[in-house]
Design a protein around this motif. Sequence first.
Motif, PDB file in Angstrom:
ATOM      1  N   ILE A 242       0.840  -1.206   0.000  1.00  0.00           N
ATOM      2  CA  ILE A 242       0.000   0.000   0.000  1.00  0.00           C
ATOM      3  C   ILE A 242       0.877   1.259   0.000  1.00  0.00           C
ATOM      4  N   LEU A 243       1.972   1.182   0.755  1.00  0.00           N
ATOM      5  CA  LEU A 243       2.902   2.313   0.820  1.00  0.00           C
ATOM      6  C   LEU A 243       3.551   2.561  -0.546  1.00  0.00           C
ATOM      7  N   LYS A 244       4.005   1.490  -1.210  1.00  0.00           N
ATOM      8  CA  LYS A 244       4.615   1.629  -2.546  1.00  0.00           C
ATOM      9  C   LYS A 244       3.613   2.212  -3.534  1.00  0.00           C
ATOM     10  N   LEU A 245       2.354   1.720  -3.461  1.00  0.00           N
ATOM     11  CA  LEU A 245       1.314   2.242  -4.360  1.00  0.00           C
ATOM     12  C   LEU A 245       1.099   3.729  -4.103  1.00  0.00           C
ATOM     13  N   LYS A 246       1.085   4.107  -2.844  1.00  0.00           N
ATOM     14  CA  LYS A 246       0.883   5.510  -2.475  1.00  0.00           C
ATOM     15  C   LYS A 246       2.000   6.363  -3.084  1.00  0.00           C
ATOM     16  N   GLN A 247       3.236   5.840  -3.000  1.00  0.00           N
ATOM     17  CA  GLN A 247       4.375   6.576  -3.566  1.00  0.00           C
ATOM     18  C   GLN A 247       4.242   6.730  -5.077  1.00  0.00           C
ATOM     19  N   LYS A 248       3.491   5.817  -5.703  1.00  0.00           N
ATOM     20  CA  LYS A 248       3.249   5.919  -7.143  1.00  0.00           C
ATOM     21  C   LYS A 248       1.942   6.657  -7.445  1.00  0.00           C
ATOM     22  N   GLY A 249       1.355   7.225  -6.417  1.00  0.00           N
ATOM     23  CA  GLY A 249       0.166   8.050  -6.631  1.00  0.00           C
ATOM     24  C   GLY A 249      -1.155   7.289  -6.578  1.00  0.00           C
ATOM     25  N   ILE A 250      -1.105   6.036  -6.202  1.00  0.00           N
ATOM     26  CA  ILE A 250      -2.362   5.282  -6.081  1.00  0.00           C
ATOM     27  C   ILE A 250      -2.742   5.217  -4.610  1.00  0.00           C
ATOM     28  N   ASN A 251      -3.821   5.922  -4.263  1.00  0.00           N
ATOM     29  CA  ASN A 251      -4.225   5.939  -2.858  1.00  0.00           C
ATOM     30  C   ASN A 251      -5.311   4.915  -2.589  1.00  0.00           C
ATOM     31  N   ASN A 253      -8.059   3.590  -0.131  1.00  0.00           N
ATOM     32  CA  ASN A 253      -8.866   4.198   0.910  1.00  0.00           C
ATOM     33  C   ASN A 253      -8.985   3.258   2.128  1.00  0.00           C
ATOM     34  N   LEU A 254      -8.183   3.528   3.146  1.00  0.00           N
ATOM     35  CA  LEU A 254      -8.124   2.607   4.280  1.00  0.00           C
ATOM     36  C   LEU A 254      -8.950   3.134   5.449  1.00  0.00           C
ATOM     37  N   LYS A 255     -10.217   2.803   5.410  1.00  0.00           N
ATOM     38  CA  LYS A 255     -11.079   3.347   6.449  1.00  0.00           C
ATOM     39  C   LYS A 255     -10.988   2.546   7.734  1.00  0.00           C
ATOM     40  N   GLU A 256     -10.944   1.254   7.580  1.00  0.00           N
ATOM     41  CA  GLU A 256     -11.096   0.413   8.767  1.00  0.00           C
ATOM     42  C   GLU A 256      -9.789  -0.115   9.330  1.00  0.00           C
ATOM     43  N   TRP A 257      -8.808  -0.290   8.507  1.00  0.00           N
ATOM     44  CA  TRP A 257      -7.497  -0.674   8.986  1.00  0.00           C
ATOM     45  C   TRP A 257      -7.414  -2.032   9.663  1.00  0.00           C
ATOM     46  N   THR A 258      -8.064  -3.044   9.098  1.00  0.00           N
ATOM     47  CA  THR A 258      -7.645  -4.383   9.476  1.00  0.00           C
ATOM     48  C   THR A 258      -6.975  -4.935   8.231  1.00  0.00           C
ATOM     49  N   SER A 260      -7.406  -7.659   6.563  1.00  0.00           N
ATOM     50  CA  SER A 260      -8.290  -8.203   5.533  1.00  0.00           C
ATOM     51  C   SER A 260      -9.044  -7.102   4.805  1.00  0.00           C
ATOM     52  N   GLU A 261      -9.396  -6.039   5.510  1.00  0.00           N
ATOM     53  CA  GLU A 261     -10.069  -4.922   4.835  1.00  0.00           C
ATOM     54  C   GLU A 261      -9.112  -4.164   3.907  1.00  0.00           C
ATOM     55  N   MET A 262      -7.835  -4.143   4.275  1.00  0.00           N
ATOM     56  CA  MET A 262      -6.849  -3.539   3.368  1.00  0.00           C
ATOM     57  C   MET A 262      -6.800  -4.329   2.065  1.00  0.00           C
ATOM     58  N   ILE A 263      -6.795  -5.647   2.203  1.00  0.00           N
ATOM     59  CA  ILE A 263      -6.755  -6.484   0.997  1.00  0.00           C
ATOM     60  C   ILE A 263      -8.003  -6.220   0.141  1.00  0.00           C
ATOM     61  N   ASP A 264      -9.180  -6.150   0.799  1.00  0.00           N
ATOM     62  CA  ASP A 264     -10.411  -5.863   0.050  1.00  0.00           C
ATOM     63  C   ASP A 264     -10.290  -4.558  -0.734  1.00  0.00           C
ATOM     64  N   GLU A 265      -9.716  -3.530  -0.116  1.00  0.00           N
ATOM     65  CA  GLU A 265      -9.585  -2.242  -0.795  1.00  0.00           C
ATOM     66  C   GLU A 265      -8.662  -2.343  -2.012  1.00  0.00           C
ATOM     67  N   ILE A 266      -7.561  -3.101  -1.841  1.00  0.00           N
ATOM     68  CA  ILE A 266      -6.644  -3.266  -2.969  1.00  0.00           C
ATOM     69  C   ILE A 266      -7.352  -4.001  -4.103  1.00  0.00           C
ATOM     70  N   VAL A 267      -8.119  -5.040  -3.750  1.00  0.00           N
ATOM     71  CA  VAL A 267      -8.846  -5.805  -4.762  1.00  0.00           C
ATOM     72  C   VAL A 267      -9.786  -4.883  -5.533  1.00  0.00           C
ATOM     73  N   LYS A 268     -10.470  -3.988  -4.804  1.00  0.00           N
ATOM     74  CA  LYS A 268     -11.396  -3.047  -5.456  1.00  0.00           C
ATOM     75  C   LYS A 268     -10.653  -2.206  -6.496  1.00  0.00           C
ATOM     76  N   VAL A 269      -9.506  -1.655  -6.089  1.00  0.00           N
ATOM     77  CA  VAL A 269      -8.728  -0.803  -6.992  1.00  0.00           C
ATOM     78  C   VAL A 269      -8.285  -1.613  -8.206  1.00  0.00           C
ATOM     79  N   TYR A 270      -7.843  -2.843  -7.954  1.00  0.00           N
ATOM     80  CA  TYR A 270      -7.328  -3.703  -9.013  1.00  0.00           C
ATOM     81  C   TYR A 270      -8.414  -4.050 -10.026  1.00  0.00           C
ATOM     82  N   LYS A 271      -9.636  -4.236  -9.516  1.00  0.00           N
ATOM     83  CA  LYS A 271     -10.720  -4.681 -10.400  1.00  0.00           C
ATOM     84  C   LYS A 271     -11.321  -3.545 -11.221  1.00  0.00           C
ATOM     85  N   LYS A 272     -11.011  -2.295 -10.878  1.00  0.00           N
ATOM     86  CA  LYS A 272     -11.576  -1.139 -11.596  1.00  0.00           C
ATOM     87  C   LYS A 272     -11.123  -1.115 -13.044  1.00  0.00           C
TER      88      LYS A 272
END
Length: 272
Positions: A242-251, A253-258, A260-272
């Motif tokens: 997530i940190l590397k992605l942020k450095q490349k400008g991909i944010n 959205n980590l609302k809950e911070w567990t 597994s929820e981080m993974i869900d957020e990455i999956v969402k971005v990936y599937k867009k």
Amino acid sequence: KMIKIEDVSFRYKNSENVLENINLEINEGEFISIVGKNGTGKSTILNLLAGLTKPTKGKIFIDDIDTKSKKDFINLRKKVGIVFQNPDNQILFPRVYEDIEFGLKNLGIDDREKRIDEALKTVNMLEFKDKDTYELSLGQKQRVNIASMLAVKPKYIVLDEPTTMIDSKEKENIYNCLRTLKQSGSTIIFVTNNVDEILLSDKIMILEDKRIKHVFNKSEILDNVNLLEKSDIKIPDIIQIILKLKQKGININLKEWTISEMIDEIVKVYKK
Ligand code: ADP
């Protein structure tokens, strides 16, 4: 009303300072993690908060109670509950029920039965009430210790690496207790070196060289990865990604911070 650490220094007999000029306020309902390398004084701070040791310099107030006050010792014990790393060192009696009851009797607390049942329910171990403590797993023993602490109904909960000796499945049970306690508005101060656990808290305090190096909110965790690594915290791959992605400008959205929820957020971005 809250916890105030005012310019506290501490040293053990015949040694140099372990903590120097510590200032911190902890508000009601806050969940704060304390991190730092081995030997930076994390356990010492918890013992000071629980009044088990007293500051060499400075003062600690728990609500209005000065932890140095001898006459308020029992009140302090009722206000601040503490759980330590090794579950075996804290269990004294052959039956779960007796073990919890002992602490309550010691503090002169009545309506024990009700408190014991409630506390065991919170840690999801009511059915173990009449079981032998030596038959329990380490994780179950630690939940009994948490129940012993909760039965006193402390306003402030202090935990010193409570899951270090416990297997990963049992860790989840303890995290669930912590989530329940947090939701019920408990104030929790937690020493840990585990990111999963840090992510349960609202605030993180880093100890380094006898002092508070930095205090930050969980939402600032990505900005503090270096400091955490310096404190011997192992940063999971998912956070590194997530940190590397942020450095490349991909944010992300980590609302809950567990995790597994981080993974869900990455999956969402990936599937867009
Ligand atoms: P941490 O929890 O961060 O590992 P501690 O609070 O346990 O750190 O210890 C801080 C320092 O105080 C360490 O250098 C440790 O060796 C020392 N220390 C801890 N307990 C005692 C004690 N009872 N007597 C003397 N020195 C101690």
